[in-house]
Design an enzyme around this catalytic site. Structure first.
Site, PDB file in Angstrom:
ATOM      1  CB  CYS A 170      -0.106   9.206  -2.385  1.00  0.00           C
ATOM      2  SG  CYS A 170      -1.999   8.713  -2.997  1.00  0.00           S
ATOM      3  CB  CYS A 209      -5.504   7.482  -1.249  1.00  0.00           C
ATOM      4  SG  CYS A 209      -5.280   6.186  -2.553  1.00  0.00           S
ATOM      5  CB  SER A 210      -1.717   6.058   2.208  1.00  0.00           C
ATOM      6  OG  SER A 210      -2.711   5.085   1.737  1.00  0.00           O
ATOM      7  CB  CYS A 211      -0.251   5.216  -3.717  1.00  0.00           C
ATOM      8  SG  CYS A 211      -1.727   5.099  -4.026  1.00  0.00           S
TER       9      CYS A 211
HETATM   10 FE    FE Z   1      -3.137   6.782  -3.132  1.00  0.00          FE
END
Ligand code: FE
Length: 205
Positions: free
Chosen positions: A110, A113-115
């Site tokens: 991602c 961010c951190s999906c």
């Molecule tokens: Fe994300």
């Protein structure tokens, strides 16, 4: 590819959320009072990152390896096929399963961010949320894979998939040789979290 992010939910921006700060404050207080051991907390988090969460994804992979009809449904509509096994959360991101083959290796990131496909993998590892991984996975995927100890020969084409809040990817790794005799439970035990993100292969038993 487009990257249409919905940043209304809390998923790993650089500024800690109010919840994260409250958790940190509580943890500090509990440690200071001698009520918890920080190492024990780390062990719990590690278990959720590497074992409890990824068990669900490993089950999906093992079923796909064992049952060609399930695999077809999984590649056609991963969200539905994953809920067949019973892994459904309150917030249900749309899921897509990417099949690794002798020609194609898939890698999930991602960039913003951190999906992460949490219904099947649980909590994302720290490196997945790092700026280094998020930027370099796209620019130099083979270099990143080398650092994870995975060297792919040039015959593989490497595809990088950028997750979003609405769309999460799970890699279906290649079934290793020498596993024809294994049942679904034994196959699931072989499947690591990293192989379902695409930074590892599943090792033969
Ligand atoms: Fe994300």
């Amino acid at each position: 590819m487009t990257h249409d992010h919905d940043h209304h939910h809390d998923h790993g921006q650089d500024i800690p959320s109010a919840t994260a700060l409250r958790v940190k404050a509580l943890e500090s207080l509990l440690v200071e009072k001698g009520l918890v051991d920080p190492a024990a907390l780390d062990a719990i988090v590690d278990a959720y990152e590497t074992k409890v969460g990824p068990r669900n994804g490993a089950r999906v992979v093992a079923r796909a390896w064992s049952d060609p009809a399930y695999k077809a449904r999984l590649l056609e509509d991963a969200t539905a096929a994953i809920s067949e096994i019973g892994f459904v959360g309150s917030e249900r991101p749309h899921m897509i399963v990417l099949e690794n083959t002798p020609e194609v290796h898939n890698l999930v990131v991602c960039t913003l961010c951190s999906c992460y496909p949490w219904p099947v993998l649980g909590l994302p590892p720290v490196w997945y949320k790092s700026t280094a991984y998020r930027s370099r996975a796209v620019i130099d995927p083979r270099g990143v894979l080398n650092e994870f100890g995975l060297t792919l020969d040039d015959a593989f084409s490497v595809r990088v998939w950028d997750s979003t809040a609405e769309l999460r990817y799970l890699v279906l790794p290649e079934r290793p040789p020498g596993t024809d005799h294994l049942d679904e439970d034994a196959l699931a035990d072989l499947v690591s979290r990293d192989s379902m993100i695409g930074v590892a292969k599943v090792a033969a038993p």
